[in-house]
Motif scaffolding. Structure first.
Motif, PDB file in Angstrom:
ATOM      1  N   TYR A   1       9.417  55.700  48.945  1.00 63.31           N
ATOM      2  CA  TYR A   1       9.465  57.158  48.993  1.00 63.31           C
ATOM      3  C   TYR A   1       8.090  57.722  49.271  1.00 63.31           C
ATOM      4  O   TYR A   1       7.080  57.172  48.857  1.00 63.31           O
TER       5      TYR A   1
ATOM      6  N   GLU B   1      17.411  51.940  43.297  1.00 59.99           N
ATOM      7  CA  GLU B   1      16.135  52.637  43.322  1.00 59.99           C
ATOM      8  C   GLU B   1      15.408  52.385  42.005  1.00 59.99           C
ATOM      9  O   GLU B   1      16.047  52.352  40.959  1.00 59.99           O
TER      10      GLU B   1
ATOM     11  N   ASP C   1       8.083  55.258  43.846  1.00 61.92           N
ATOM     12  CA  ASP C   1       9.515  54.963  43.890  1.00 61.92           C
ATOM     13  C   ASP C   1       9.826  54.046  45.057  1.00 61.92           C
ATOM     14  O   ASP C   1       9.414  54.300  46.186  1.00 61.92           O
TER      15      ASP C   1
ATOM     16  N   ILE D   1      18.447  49.530  50.148  1.00 67.99           N
ATOM     17  CA  ILE D   1      19.811  49.863  50.543  1.00 67.99           C
ATOM     18  C   ILE D   1      20.518  48.572  50.911  1.00 67.99           C
ATOM     19  O   ILE D   1      20.048  47.826  51.767  1.00 67.99           O
TER      20      ILE D   1
ATOM     21  N   ASP E   1       4.365  62.731  49.478  1.00 68.03           N
ATOM     22  CA  ASP E   1       4.287  64.120  49.918  1.00 68.03           C
ATOM     23  C   ASP E   1       5.584  64.876  49.618  1.00 68.03           C
ATOM     24  O   ASP E   1       5.590  65.971  49.079  1.00 68.03           O
ATOM     25  N   ASP E   2       6.703  64.262  50.000  1.00 73.19           N
ATOM     26  CA  ASP E   2       8.014  64.851  49.721  1.00 73.19           C
ATOM     27  C   ASP E   2       8.850  63.775  49.048  1.00 73.19           C
ATOM     28  O   ASP E   2       9.255  62.802  49.673  1.00 73.19           O
ATOM     29  N   PRO E   3       9.073  63.906  47.727  1.00 70.67           N
ATOM     30  CA  PRO E   3       9.721  62.831  46.972  1.00 70.67           C
ATOM     31  C   PRO E   3      11.162  62.544  47.410  1.00 70.67           C
ATOM     32  O   PRO E   3      11.752  61.556  46.988  1.00 70.67           O
ATOM     33  N   ASP E   4      11.742  63.425  48.235  1.00 71.32           N
ATOM     34  CA  ASP E   4      13.118  63.181  48.676  1.00 71.32           C
ATOM     35  C   ASP E   4      13.176  62.360  49.955  1.00 71.32           C
ATOM     36  O   ASP E   4      14.242  61.951  50.395  1.00 71.32           O
ATOM     37  N   VAL E   5      12.010  62.147  50.579  1.00 70.80           N
ATOM     38  CA  VAL E   5      11.982  61.447  51.860  1.00 70.80           C
ATOM     39  C   VAL E   5      11.540  60.010  51.657  1.00 70.80           C
ATOM     40  O   VAL E   5      10.675  59.731  50.826  1.00 70.80           O
ATOM     41  N   CYS E   6      12.113  59.104  52.410  1.00 73.80           N
ATOM     42  CA  CYS E   6      11.615  57.742  52.320  1.00 73.80           C
ATOM     43  C   CYS E   6      11.532  57.154  53.720  1.00 73.80           C
ATOM     44  O   CYS E   6      12.112  57.677  54.661  1.00 73.80           O
ATOM     45  N   SER E   7      10.772  56.088  53.836  1.00 71.41           N
ATOM     46  CA  SER E   7      10.735  55.432  55.132  1.00 71.41           C
ATOM     47  C   SER E   7      11.007  53.951  54.941  1.00 71.41           C
ATOM     48  O   SER E   7      10.676  53.366  53.908  1.00 71.41           O
ATOM     49  N   THR E   8      11.653  53.360  55.946  1.00 70.89           N
ATOM     50  CA  THR E   8      12.014  51.956  55.861  1.00 70.89           C
ATOM     51  C   THR E   8      10.777  51.100  56.049  1.00 70.89           C
ATOM     52  O   THR E   8      10.030  51.279  57.001  1.00 70.89           O
TER      53      THR E   8
ATOM     54  N   LEU F   1      12.819  50.353  51.173  1.00 72.82           N
ATOM     55  CA  LEU F   1      12.253  51.656  51.514  1.00 72.82           C
ATOM     56  C   LEU F   1      11.257  52.090  50.459  1.00 72.82           C
ATOM     57  O   LEU F   1      11.361  51.711  49.292  1.00 72.82           O
TER      58      LEU F   1
END
Lengths: 411, 160
Positions: free
Chosen positions: B41, B17, B25, B29, B44-51, B39
């Motif tokens: 991040y 990361e 960010d 993986i 809106d929500d720094p803990d969520v990411c999308s591929t 991915l």
């Protein structure tokens, strides 16, 4: 040799009516499982709950019952448990296991206290023996790594910051099972207090020793099994799993644990290759196991225990959410991520059923089986749903919280 | 190069990361089976990411080729994970470093820190096994091998 020759003759000579009936039964069962698995993948859920429902519908007290091929299906189900535990052991590399032990202790212990506590408490509240309650504790303790890894991949959450916390908990549970299973297996065999204490001691020593050797020297076993064609490796791995399981059984340590430890021992490229090769075989036999497990459950028992199952599912869901909340919080994850970590852990599956099957012979075995089946059905279906809508639930909860506090904080 | 944070994902692989120049960010993986996912991040929500994309092992090499990354780096990184207590580090020579115009021999790095300099990256081009008379410049990346203590000693005398 005689048996083989006889059955071969049967095949070639168009066989007896009994063989034909057995083929038809087994064929229908496997085809049915195949269709269920297809339905499950359409719905985006794991097939385990569907297998259980099918078993309930067709087993004792259900619509149809099998008779001719029961022995064969029973043996296939036993092999299914071995392969299931073997692949569960394969899931993590030895390095990941060592890391899990080093870093995952605090959340892992909380996981055990809360979730095994729920099972133990409900078991005792039902008036079961301590052993029965202890088995129920195992059923509620271990989340389904199968369901959870599927949910994480399907919902694209592998990269999320709460995910390592979830995965580390699964590793810890896996390791904890290596201790828990032999202990309850020894307790089930029972005997006098002294005999029980000594057999638990022996089981723990054996497992401790094997685990030590596995983490230290697993590389050599891996190297020995690797190499050659896919065919030769498949046969070798399958053979080793059955041999070790049989050997463990001789020493009154459950065969499933032997298979599990073989899985833990393999590492590196061998591990991936073994998983790829054994995977299809595992799917076949494990599906038979889930089906056979619920064959033996009378749907009437399930109705009797339904209330308790709902209570058990609710309490253990709360306990899992608390565990995930704590574990993710340690990694500085915000409340939405902490809720996601908690809800994803709700799902229970293969391990819970294996534990319940282990206790089938004890006094409360029938009730335990029915309760575990109902519980797995509930959590494996509603767990992923809760995980799916976790963000929305948190948003709803926090917005109502804000509404309530508005009068006190005028803008 | 920005700092890469590494997190192990048991049963899945490793997540690398980093924060890019724009402040978002990004993560990669690396799955056990060799697949890579890139991915991003969510803001809106720094803990969520999308591929963003999933790459097979050969796709990764293609992409790396296009981006101009040397494969050597990855191979070295793999070796680095295999050996405990022996690490490889990339240390940049800062402009204020007292060695920014000194030869490797004059710095007596191995004697003073225990770490060996095995290569220099200058303008992204590797100079393997540099001689003792190789003169360091500000901005050079020193590739050194040693135990963690000697590497941190090397970092500090280079002015990092």
């Amino acid at each position: 040799m005689n048996i083989e020759a006889a059955s071969l003759t049967a095949v070639f000579a168009a066989g007896s009516a009994e063989t034909a009936a057995a083929f038809i039964e087994v064929g229908a069962i496997v085809l049915g499982l195949g269709l269920l698995s297809r339905v499950a993948s359409r719905l985006g859920v794991t097939a385990v709950p569907l297998y259980l429902i099918a078993g309930l519908a067709f087993g004792d007290g259900g619509l149809v019952s099998i008779d001719v091929s029961e022995d064969f299906v029973a043996l296939a189900a036993e092999i299914g448990v071995l392969l299931l535990l073997f692949t569960l052991g394969l899931e993590y590399t030895d390095e990941e296991l060592r890391n899990g032990l080093r870093t995952g202790i605090a959340p892992g212990v909380l996981d055990m206290v809360l979730n095994a506590g729920v099972g133990l408490g409900i078991g005792l509240a039902l008036g079961w023996s301590f052993l029965g309650a202890l088995l129920l504790a195992g059923v509620t303790w271990v989340s389904s790594s199968g369901v959870i890894s599927k949910v994480l991949a399907d919902f694209d959450r592998l990269g999320n910051r709460e995910t390592p916390a979830v995965l580390n908990l699964l590793v810890f549970e896996d390791l904890a099972m290596a201790v828990y299973l032999p202990v309850v297996a020894a307790l089930i065999i029972g005997g006098t207090l002294l005999e029980t204490v000594s057999s638990v001691g022996v089981a723990l020593c054996v497992v401790g020793l094997i685990l030590f050797v596995v983490l230290r020297y697993g590389v050599h076993l891996s190297r020995g099994l690797d190499g050659g064609t896919d065919e030769s490796m498949l046969l070798a791995v399958f053979g080793v799993v059955l041999l070790v399981a049989g050997g463990a059984q001789l020493f009154d340590v459950s065969g499933a644990i032997g298979a599990f430890l073989v899985g833990l021992a393999l590492s590196g490229p061998t591990e991936e290759r073994a998983l790829r090769l054994i995977g299809p075989l595992r799917d076949l036999f494990a599906a038979t196991f889930f089906l056979f497990f619920s064959f033996q459950i009378n749907p009437a028992d399930l109705v009797d225990i339904a209330g308790w199952a709902v209570l058990l599912a609710l309490l253990s869901a709360a306990a899992k959410v608390a565990t995930g909340w704590f574990a993710a919080g340690r990694r500085g994850v915000s409340s939405r991520g902490r809720a996601r970590a908690g809800t994803v852990l709700i799902a229970h599956g293969e391990f819970s059923i294996v534990i319940a099957a282990l206790g089938a012979g004890i006094d409360e075995g029938t009730e335990l089986g029915a309760l575990a089946a109902a519980y797995v059905l509930l959590t494996a279906i509603f767990g992923p749903l809760a995980a799916r809508f976790s963000d929305q639930i948190v948003a709803r909860v926090s917005s109502t919280g804000r509404l309530k506090s508005q009068p006190r904080t005028p803008v | 190069m920005s700092e890469v944070r590494e997190t192990k994902l048991p049963g899945v692989g490793v997540r690398h990361e980093f924060t890019n120049a724009e402040g978002s960010d990004l993560a990669v993986i690396v799955h056990h089976d060799g697949r890579r996912e890139i991915l991003a991040y969510s803001s809106d929500d720094p803990d969520v990411c999308s591929t963003l994309v999933t790459l097979s092992e050969s796709d990764t090499q293609t992409l790396a080729e296009i981006l101009g990354v040397s494969h050597v780096v990855e191979t070295v990184a793999e070796i680095r994970q295999d050996i405990d207590d022996l690490a490889i580090e990339w240390v940049e020579v800062p402009a204020h470093s007292e060695f920014s115009a000194a030869s490797i021999g004059a710095g007596e790095f191995r004697t003073r820190t225990g770490a060996s300099i095995v290569a220099i990256l200058r303008d992204h081009k590797p100079v393997p096994s540099p001689e003792a008379d190789f003169v360091l410049e500000a901005g050079d990346i020193v590739v050194a091998v040693g135990d963690p203590n000697s590497l941190s000693a090397l970092r500090s005398i280079l002015g990092q």
